[in-house]
Scaffold this motif. Structure first.
Motif, PDB file in Angstrom:
ATOM      1  N   VAL A  35      18.780  11.388  85.277  1.00 43.36           N
ATOM      2  CA  VAL A  35      17.437  10.900  85.470  1.00 43.36           C
ATOM      3  C   VAL A  35      16.979  10.718  86.832  1.00 43.36           C
ATOM      4  N   PRO A  36      15.539  11.193  86.979  1.00 43.51           N
ATOM      5  CA  PRO A  36      14.678  10.964  88.118  1.00 43.51           C
ATOM      6  C   PRO A  36      14.274   9.690  88.442  1.00 43.51           C
ATOM      7  N   PHE A  37      14.751   8.986  89.324  1.00 42.62           N
ATOM      8  CA  PHE A  37      14.168   7.570  89.849  1.00 42.62           C
ATOM      9  C   PHE A  37      13.199   8.038  91.143  1.00 42.62           C
ATOM     10  N   ASP A  38      12.200   7.661  91.220  1.00 47.21           N
ATOM     11  CA  ASP A  38      11.316   8.017  92.251  1.00 47.21           C
ATOM     12  C   ASP A  38      11.241   9.064  92.925  1.00 47.21           C
ATOM     13  N   GLY A  39      11.432  10.220  92.267  1.00 50.07           N
ATOM     14  CA  GLY A  39      11.357  11.765  92.708  1.00 50.07           C
ATOM     15  C   GLY A  39      12.818  12.293  93.076  1.00 50.07           C
ATOM     16  N   VAL A  40      13.826  11.493  93.124  1.00 53.12           N
ATOM     17  CA  VAL A  40      15.286  11.677  93.163  1.00 53.12           C
ATOM     18  C   VAL A  40      16.103  11.642  92.166  1.00 53.12           C
ATOM     19  N   VAL A  41      16.929  12.600  91.772  1.00 52.18           N
ATOM     20  CA  VAL A  41      17.840  12.773  90.614  1.00 52.18           C
ATOM     21  C   VAL A  41      19.007  12.055  90.817  1.00 52.18           C
ATOM     22  N   TYR A  42      19.415  11.218  89.826  1.00 53.58           N
ATOM     23  CA  TYR A  42      20.714  10.385  89.906  1.00 53.58           C
ATOM     24  C   TYR A  42      21.353  10.845  88.513  1.00 53.58           C
ATOM     25  N   ASN A  43      22.749  10.708  88.746  1.00 53.49           N
ATOM     26  CA  ASN A  43      23.543  11.039  87.488  1.00 53.49           C
ATOM     27  C   ASN A  43      24.109   9.614  86.753  1.00 53.49           C
ATOM     28  N   PHE A  78      18.120  -8.698  83.492  1.00 54.37           N
ATOM     29  CA  PHE A  78      18.468  -8.958  84.904  1.00 54.37           C
ATOM     30  C   PHE A  78      18.572  -7.520  85.736  1.00 54.37           C
ATOM     31  N   PRO A  79      18.161  -7.446  86.834  1.00 52.23           N
ATOM     32  CA  PRO A  79      18.103  -6.254  87.729  1.00 52.23           C
ATOM     33  C   PRO A  79      19.384  -5.742  88.029  1.00 52.23           C
ATOM     34  N   LEU A  80      19.860  -4.579  87.550  1.00 49.56           N
ATOM     35  CA  LEU A  80      21.267  -4.166  87.664  1.00 49.56           C
ATOM     36  C   LEU A  80      21.690  -3.756  89.030  1.00 49.56           C
ATOM     37  N   PHE A  81      20.315  -3.575  89.880  1.00 49.43           N
ATOM     38  CA  PHE A  81      20.880  -3.094  90.999  1.00 49.43           C
ATOM     39  C   PHE A  81      20.663  -4.139  92.310  1.00 49.43           C
ATOM     40  N   TYR A  82      20.345  -5.431  91.720  1.00 44.44           N
ATOM     41  CA  TYR A  82      19.992  -6.464  92.603  1.00 44.44           C
ATOM     42  C   TYR A  82      20.960  -6.880  93.651  1.00 44.44           C
ATOM     43  N   GLN A  83      22.085  -6.901  93.421  1.00 48.26           N
ATOM     44  CA  GLN A  83      22.898  -7.347  94.584  1.00 48.26           C
ATOM     45  C   GLN A  83      23.539  -6.348  95.515  1.00 48.26           C
ATOM     46  N   TYR A  84      23.084  -5.296  95.086  1.00 49.99           N
ATOM     47  CA  TYR A  84      23.382  -3.648  96.022  1.00 49.99           C
ATOM     48  C   TYR A  84      22.335  -3.013  96.838  1.00 49.99           C
ATOM     49  N   ASN A 120      21.795  -2.424  99.814  1.00 49.09           N
ATOM     50  CA  ASN A 120      22.085  -1.767 100.829  1.00 49.09           C
ATOM     51  C   ASN A 120      22.480  -0.256 100.720  1.00 49.09           C
ATOM     52  N   LEU A 121      22.781   0.019  99.458  1.00 49.88           N
ATOM     53  CA  LEU A 121      23.273   1.292  99.100  1.00 49.88           C
ATOM     54  C   LEU A 121      22.255   2.237  98.727  1.00 49.88           C
ATOM     55  N   LYS A 122      22.577   3.534  98.637  1.00 52.26           N
ATOM     56  CA  LYS A 122      21.522   4.668  98.440  1.00 52.26           C
ATOM     57  C   LYS A 122      21.253   4.648  96.819  1.00 52.26           C
ATOM     58  N   LEU A 123      20.720   3.516  96.376  1.00 53.00           N
ATOM     59  CA  LEU A 123      20.304   3.215  95.021  1.00 53.00           C
ATOM     60  C   LEU A 123      18.898   3.466  94.896  1.00 53.00           C
ATOM     61  N   PRO A 124      18.330   3.652  93.427  1.00 47.46           N
ATOM     62  CA  PRO A 124      17.091   3.574  93.567  1.00 47.46           C
ATOM     63  C   PRO A 124      16.302   2.504  94.037  1.00 47.46           C
ATOM     64  N   LYS A 125      15.213   2.255  94.410  1.00 49.12           N
ATOM     65  CA  LYS A 125      14.603   0.908  95.182  1.00 49.12           C
ATOM     66  C   LYS A 125      13.821   0.177  93.773  1.00 49.12           C
ATOM     67  N   GLN A 132      17.612  -1.829  74.786  1.00 51.60           N
ATOM     68  CA  GLN A 132      16.957  -0.547  75.552  1.00 51.60           C
ATOM     69  C   GLN A 132      17.077  -0.697  77.131  1.00 51.60           C
ATOM     70  N   LEU A 133      17.243   0.513  77.952  1.00 51.02           N
ATOM     71  CA  LEU A 133      17.420   0.743  79.389  1.00 51.02           C
ATOM     72  C   LEU A 133      16.048   0.992  79.859  1.00 51.02           C
ATOM     73  N   TYR A 134      15.671   0.260  80.976  1.00 51.98           N
ATOM     74  CA  TYR A 134      14.113   0.478  81.434  1.00 51.98           C
ATOM     75  C   TYR A 134      14.267   0.492  83.061  1.00 51.98           C
ATOM     76  N   TYR A 135      13.358   1.277  83.590  1.00 47.11           N
ATOM     77  CA  TYR A 135      13.292   1.645  85.077  1.00 47.11           C
ATOM     78  C   TYR A 135      11.756   1.293  85.564  1.00 47.11           C
ATOM     79  N   ASP A 136      11.614   0.482  86.309  1.00 48.77           N
ATOM     80  CA  ASP A 136      10.346   0.284  86.920  1.00 48.77           C
ATOM     81  C   ASP A 136      10.263   0.589  88.466  1.00 48.77           C
TER      82      ASP A 136
END
Length: 106
Positions: free
Chosen positions: A19-27, A61-67, A69-74, A99-103
């Protein structure tokens, strides 16, 4: 606005998608844990190197919330119950009722 639906496979205990998040592809790797009775998520970069593993899929709940500092989508990655009942997803619900969403504008 860059909010979009992530295409997840219904009734499948293990699957991977790119999936491309903010122009970067993540698996993304999704797997059902029988003991925990929930899905978990692992995120890899485009070279398939792990960024993080074992994030539980929880509703509203934002799934990346507690992470942060990592190289995760912003942006904000979250699961939502489309019925509004906020019942956690079972194996057969993820990708249909839940469903799963990304904003990316978050």
């Amino acid at each position: 606005m860059t909010s979009f639906l992530i295409p997840v496979l219904t009734n499948n205990p293990y699957f991977e998608i790119s999936v491309p998040f903010d122009g970067v592809v993540y698996n993304l790797e999704f797997y059902w844990n029988i003991r925990a009775q929930r899905f978990f998520l692992s995120v890899y970069n485009s070279e398939n190197k792990i960024i993080i593993s074992g994030i539980p899929i929880v509703l509203n709940f934002p799934l990346f919330y507690q992470y942060k500092n990592l190289k995760l989508p912003k942006g904000l990655l979250y699961a939502a119950d489309t019925t509004g009942k906020n019942i956690p997803p079972k194996l057969e619900d993820f990708g249909s009722r839940v469903q799963l969403y990304y904003d990316g504008d978050f």
